[in-house]
Design a protein around this motif. Structure first.
Motif, short mmCIF file in Angstrom:
data_model
loop_
_atom_site.label_atom_id
_atom_site.label_comp_id
_atom_site.label_asym_id
_atom_site.label_seq_id
_atom_site.Cartn_x
_atom_site.Cartn_y
_atom_site.Cartn_z
N LYS A 1 0.97 -1.12 -0.09
CA LYS A 1 -0.06 -0.09 0.07
C LYS A 1 0.91 1.12 -0.23
O LYS A 1 1.88 1.31 0.67
N LEU A 2 0.47 2.12 -0.65
CA LEU A 2 1.18 3.63 -0.70
C LEU A 2 0.34 4.32 0.06
O LEU A 2 -0.58 4.42 -0.02
N LYS A 3 0.91 4.84 1.29
CA LYS A 3 0.51 5.67 2.35
C LYS A 3 1.28 7.07 2.39
O LYS A 3 2.34 7.29 2.01
N VAL B 1 1.10 -1.53 -8.13
CA VAL B 1 0.66 -2.50 -8.95
C VAL B 1 1.98 -2.73 -9.97
O VAL B 1 1.88 -3.74 -10.71
N GLY B 2 2.79 -1.88 -10.03
CA GLY B 2 3.89 -2.12 -11.12
C GLY B 2 5.05 -0.92 -10.93
O GLY B 2 4.76 -0.12 -10.14
N PHE B 3 6.00 -0.84 -11.72
CA PHE B 3 7.08 0.10 -11.78
C PHE B 3 7.28 0.61 -13.59
O PHE B 3 7.11 -0.22 -14.51
N SER B 4 7.77 1.69 -13.44
CA SER B 4 8.14 2.31 -14.71
C SER B 4 9.29 3.14 -14.30
O SER B 4 10.12 2.81 -13.38
N SER B 5 9.77 3.82 -15.51
CA SER B 5 10.90 4.70 -15.49
C SER B 5 10.72 5.82 -16.42
O SER B 5 10.37 5.67 -17.53
N ASN B 6 11.36 6.86 -15.91
CA ASN B 6 11.34 8.04 -16.78
C ASN B 6 12.58 8.42 -17.42
O ASN B 6 12.89 9.64 -17.86
N LEU C 1 9.75 4.75 -10.96
CA LEU C 1 8.34 5.26 -10.70
C LEU C 1 7.63 4.02 -10.21
O LEU C 1 7.77 3.06 -10.84
N LEU C 2 6.71 4.37 -9.36
CA LEU C 2 5.92 3.40 -8.86
C LEU C 2 4.38 3.60 -9.73
O LEU C 2 4.21 4.72 -9.69
N VAL C 3 4.06 2.44 -10.05
CA VAL C 3 2.60 2.55 -10.74
C VAL C 3 1.62 2.19 -9.55
O VAL C 3 1.68 0.94 -9.05
N VAL C 4 0.95 3.35 -9.25
CA VAL C 4 -0.07 3.08 -7.91
C VAL C 4 -1.36 3.24 -8.58
O VAL C 4 -1.79 3.82 -9.48
N GLU C 5 -2.35 1.93 -8.09
CA GLU C 5 -3.76 1.79 -8.73
C GLU C 5 -4.52 2.55 -7.65
O GLU C 5 -4.31 2.08 -6.34
N ALA C 6 -5.21 3.61 -7.71
CA ALA C 6 -6.12 4.20 -6.81
C ALA C 6 -7.40 4.66 -7.72
O ALA C 6 -7.41 5.12 -8.62
N GLY C 7 -8.60 4.30 -7.21
CA GLY C 7 -9.71 4.92 -7.41
C GLY C 7 -10.11 4.29 -8.88
O GLY C 7 -10.77 5.07 -9.69
#
Length: 171
Positions: free
Chosen positions: A105-107, A118-123, A128-134
């Motif tokens: 969980k991201l708090k 839910v996953g990761f990325s990069s710029n 980058l954290l891929v966060v699922e919300a709503g």
């Protein structure tokens, strides 16, 4: 097993493989005793026993006892490269592997749950954290300046994000 790279090409005449490692981090390679190879369109991972490894360019050179010569090595070019999950677990005080915090969980500092990683990325500059919300996905820079705590016991990452950075209404 975790996907960490792909076989780029055969290397030399004795069956060595040049494996491109996506993250560029090969700190685990010396401890690797086996690895798996899989074609993208297959579900089956074939296992191999490691004879030796060494750093090379953006990855490693690895020799498997089952791959006897260059012809056999050429036969596995471009296959996905997998390693045991245990290799990608950090020890206390070490930099973590991103895969260790997947599904955490991201708090925020007030302990409000913002979403689930839910996953990761990069710029190109940072992870980058891929966060699922709503029902939406938001990318959050995973940088020391924002990280307050990584709580393995409660499976949570506490981050103090600048206002407006995590705005799911505009995602």
């Amino acid at each position: 097993m975790k996907l960490v790279g792909k076989v780029r090409e055969a290397h030399g005449l004795k069956g060595d493989l040049y494996v491109l490692i996506f993250s560029g981090d090969i700190s685990w390679a010396k401890r690797m005793k086996s690895f798996g190879l899989k074609a993208k369109d297959s579900d089956e991972i074939q296992n191999f026993t490691v004879e030796r490894t060494k750093p090379f360019k953006k990855g490693i050179i690895v020799k498997a006892s089952e791959i006897k010569d260059r012809t056999a090595a050429e036969g596995v070019e471009h296959l996905e490269f997998f390693v045991d999950d245990e290799l990608l677990v950090s020890k206390p005080g070490e930099t973590i592997y991103l895969s260790e915090i997947k599904n955490f969980k991201l708090k925020n500092p007030e302990q409000t749950v913002l979403g689930e990683i839910v996953g990761f990325s990069s710029n190109g500059v940072q992870d980058l954290l891929v966060v699922e919300a709503g029902g939406k996905k938001v990318e959050v820079p995973f940088v020391d300046a924002f990280i307050k705590k990584i709580d393995f016991k409660h499976q949570a990452v506490v981050m103090d994000l600048p206002e407006g950075l995590f705005d799911i209404e505009n995602a």
